[in-house]
Design an enzyme around this catalytic site. Structure first.
Site, PDB file in Angstrom:
ATOM      1  N   HIS A 228      -1.158   4.787   7.176  1.00 29.29           N
ATOM      2  CA  HIS A 228      -0.543   5.274   5.938  1.00 29.29           C
ATOM      3  C   HIS A 228      -0.202   6.756   5.991  1.00 29.29           C
ATOM      4  CE1 HIS A 228      -2.892   1.660   4.802  1.00 29.29           C
ATOM      5  NE2 HIS A 228      -1.727   1.361   4.255  1.00 29.29           N
TER       6      HIS A 228
ATOM      7  N   ASP B 183      -4.242   8.026   7.499  1.00 34.91           N
ATOM      8  CA  ASP B 183      -5.165   7.118   8.174  1.00 34.91           C
ATOM      9  C   ASP B 183      -4.394   6.360   9.253  1.00 34.91           C
ATOM     10  OD1 ASP B 183      -3.793   5.054   6.941  1.00 34.91           O
ATOM     11  OD2 ASP B 183      -5.408   4.506   5.563  1.00 34.91           O
TER      12      ASP B 183
ATOM     13  N   SER C  78       0.803  -1.230   0.000  1.00 37.77           N
ATOM     14  CA  SER C  78       0.000   0.000   0.000  1.00 37.77           C
ATOM     15  C   SER C  78       0.835   1.279   0.000  1.00 37.77           C
ATOM     16  CB  SER C  78      -0.933   0.017   1.211  1.00 37.77           C
ATOM     17  OG  SER C  78      -0.183  -0.106   2.405  1.00 37.77           O
TER      18      SER C  78
END
Ligand code: NAG
Length: 358
Positions: free
Chosen positions: A326, A323, A42
């Site tokens: 991240h 978040d 990610s």
């Protein structure tokens, strides 16, 4: 006179361009064109998971992701651009798009294969992500396309000059610690880290590049990065998963010690001409943690996961994380700058800028 002078200059320019450029149908490339291929999780996924069958834990195609730069959720786990976007910009390439986007046509500039949630081990988040081996098999398809478009020689030259970026490993520790802890804890710390770093991750990668004859032809410019400090992730602060999480934190620390050693070994002994950059994500980030956003620790951004409620910070620029796990665009940019032009303490022998100039 002036017109004539202009005319002759123009001709000289054309001649130079003809020498420095090679065309294949409509595709013309400067001789020194350096493509960027991106693999991983990610931290590097620019939207591949939008195109696979998965669930909302592995997708960020909902508002407010993307709010700062793109103004719509692109599938990046951030409010804006992420590390590979900045690297492409610094390298004067266009944004490198997700390979799985059906509109993907960016053959000669590179491709992004990264998939949020993916690890080096095939079992990590199996069924929800594109694991590293599958990412490599997509890359193999792309090699085929490049050969058809550019011809064998030029495709090899392009693959040989290209830079290959990897962000892999963090999910191999976090995912099994949370969902498969007895299996995770059945390995010793050392054996597990070896499995992620050595046997699975780097050696498979290198074997792959050798088998595809990319390495032989110069494909040897790799960019790696250390794993982020799991102990300091907001999600880790909010939730305590117990012994397996403690063990994951310890293994990530060990991973960050083992990976550089394995890279040095590869460079010295096993692979002639292997060049790598090893960005240190730990330094720099820990110094600047800001924790004053109340729901930050819970994996709820966008309200599509198990917790529906989330609170958005007024200005993501002021935060390291967007978040619960991240980084914000600002943090991505700082990490990208460090990776691009940082000193050897932060990047190993080569930073990416040097790698693009090789
Ligand atoms: C735990 O992970 C291993 C390796 O990926 C896998 O073989 C096994 O089936 C998993 N067990 C569970 C209960 O998910």
């Amino acid at each position: 006179m002036a017109g004539l002078r202009f005319h002759s200059r123009f001709l000289v320019l054309c001649a130079i361009l003809l020498i420095l450029t090679r065309c294949h149908g409509q595709l013309c490339l400067p001789e020194k064109h350096i493509a960027l291929f991106v693999f991983g999780d990610s931290l590097y996924d620019v939207g591949n998971n939008n195109y696979i069958n998965t669930n909302s834990d592995y997708r960020s195609n909902v508002w407010p992701y993307g709010e700062t730069t793109f103004k719509y959720p692109t599938g990046r786990f951030s409010d804006g651009r992420i590390i590979p976007d900045f690297i492409a910009e610094y390298a004067k390439l266009p944004l490198i798009s997700p390979y799985l986007n059906p509109a993907y046509r960016q053959y000669a500039d590179g491709a992004n294969f990264a998939s949020a949630g993916a690890g080096a081990l095939v079992g990590t988040n199996r069924g929800f992500v594109v694991d590293l081996q599958t990412q490599l098999s997509y890359f193999k398809n792309l090699i085929g396309m490049l050969r058809r478009k550019l011809g064998d020689t030029d495709a090899r030259a392009l693959l040989g000059r290209a830079v290959y970026l990897f962000s892999t490993g963090i999910n191999d520790y976090l995912a099994p610690a949370a969902t498969n802890s007895s299996w995770f804890l059945s390995y010793s710390q050392e054996d597990y880290v070896d499995m992620v770093v050595d046997a699975r991750y780097l050696l498979i990668l290198i074997a792959y590049f050798r088998a595809k004859e990319i390495h032989k032809n110069g494909g040897r410019k790799f960019g790696f990065q250390s794993l982020p400090p799991v102990g300091s992730l907001p999600s880790r602060r909010a939730v305590n998963h117990g012994a397996a999480t403690e063990e994951a934190i310890a293994r990530v620390i060990l991973h960050n010690k083992v990976l550089p050693k394995v890279l040095v070994k590869l460079e010295r002994k096993q692979l002639k001409g292997f060049r790598y950059s090893m960005a240190n994500m730990v330094q720099g980030r820990e110094d600047r943690m800001l924790w004053n956003c109340p729901y930050r620790g819970i994996n709820s951004c966008g309200g599509r996961r198990s917790v529906k409620e989330y609170e958005l910070c007024d200005d993501p620029k002021e935060y390291v994380f967007f978040d619960s796990a991240h980084p914000s665009q600002t943090a991505h940019e700082q990490l990208a700058k460090l990776t691009w032009s940082g000193t050897p303490i932060h990047t190993g022998t080569y930073n990416l800028k040097a790698m693009f100039q090789l």
